[in-house]
Design a protein around this motif. Structure first.
Motif, PDB file in Angstrom:
ATOM      1  N   LEU A   1      51.152  67.715  29.986  1.00 24.42           N
ATOM      2  CA  LEU A   1      50.405  68.071  28.787  1.00 24.42           C
ATOM      3  C   LEU A   1      49.150  67.221  28.778  1.00 24.42           C
TER       4      LEU A   1
ATOM      5  N   VAL B   1      51.123  72.860  23.388  1.00 25.90           N
ATOM      6  CA  VAL B   1      49.784  73.447  23.474  1.00 25.90           C
ATOM      7  C   VAL B   1      49.569  74.428  22.313  1.00 25.90           C
TER       8      VAL B   1
ATOM      9  N   SER C   1      47.274  79.264  21.449  1.00 25.34           N
ATOM     10  CA  SER C   1      46.309  79.054  22.523  1.00 25.34           C
ATOM     11  C   SER C   1      46.363  80.171  23.548  1.00 25.34           C
TER      12      SER C   1
ATOM     13  N   SER D   1      47.993  78.844  27.026  1.00 27.81           N
ATOM     14  CA  SER D   1      49.414  78.739  27.360  1.00 27.81           C
ATOM     15  C   SER D   1      49.931  79.951  28.104  1.00 27.81           C
TER      16      SER D   1
END
Length: 185
Positions: A71, A96, A108, A111
């Motif tokens: 991450l 995310v 997002s 992702s």
């Protein structure tokens, strides 16, 4: 959200998967722990300091130096990277998406689209095969995927030229408003 068995890549040479990562609606909290579970420190990183570029929060699933997923969070004054002992891409994708939801109100696009571990082109091949099977189904009078054959399906894809989002009916020819690239959805 909360995860244990996390390693902060800025933890130094002797760092281990002993830390905790907590995501609140205000902060990302990194609890640094020792080998025996004792708390060595707590660092709060305000979410409002995460960079937002073109409407996207800069929290992404990346690859660490050993090739494992991590991450990566880019702040106005630096960046952090966290590895999860389970190497669970789903857990990273959750972080995310949740960071993106807090900062932009949306999940997002990183992702689902920018998976650094996906084999390039597999999505296109799978979509082509699906369309081919649907043509065969239609020729035998079977409705594809349980939908009416004449119903238009709305899709959103990324421009092949500049990766901008494109929306329209499946099979429709569209022109990207950013780079003027013509393509079929």
């Amino acid at each position: 959200m909360q995860s244990t068995a996390v390693l902060c890549e800025s933890g130094g040479f002797m760092a281990a998967y002993t830390d905790e990562l907590v995501l609140t609606n205000i902060n990302i909290i990194h609890v640094s722990k020792g080998m025996f579970g004792n708390t060595k420190g707590v660092k709060k990183h305000p979410l409002n300091q995460v960079k937002i570029v073109n409407g996207e929060a800069q929290a992404i699933m990346g690859k660490s130096s050993n090739g494992m997923p991590d991450l990566q969070i880019y702040f106005i004054n630096g960046q952090l990277a966290f590895k999860f002992q389970s190497s669970d891409k789903k857990e990273i994708a959750k972080y995310v998406n949740e960071i993106s939801k807090v900062l932009t109100g949306n999940i997002s696009s990183q992702s689902s689209v920018a998976n650094p571990f996906a084999i390039p082109g597999v999505e296109n091949i799978a979509e082509t095969l699906k369309d081919t099977f649907n043509v065969f189904k239609e020729s035998f009078g079977i409705k594809p995927d349980g939908k009416a054959a004449n119903q238009s399906v709305k899709v959103t894809k990324k421009c092949i030229g500049c990766m901008a989002p494109l929306t329209g009916a499946k099979g429709q020819s569209v022109r990207c408003r950013y780079c003027d690239t013509d393509q079929i959805l």
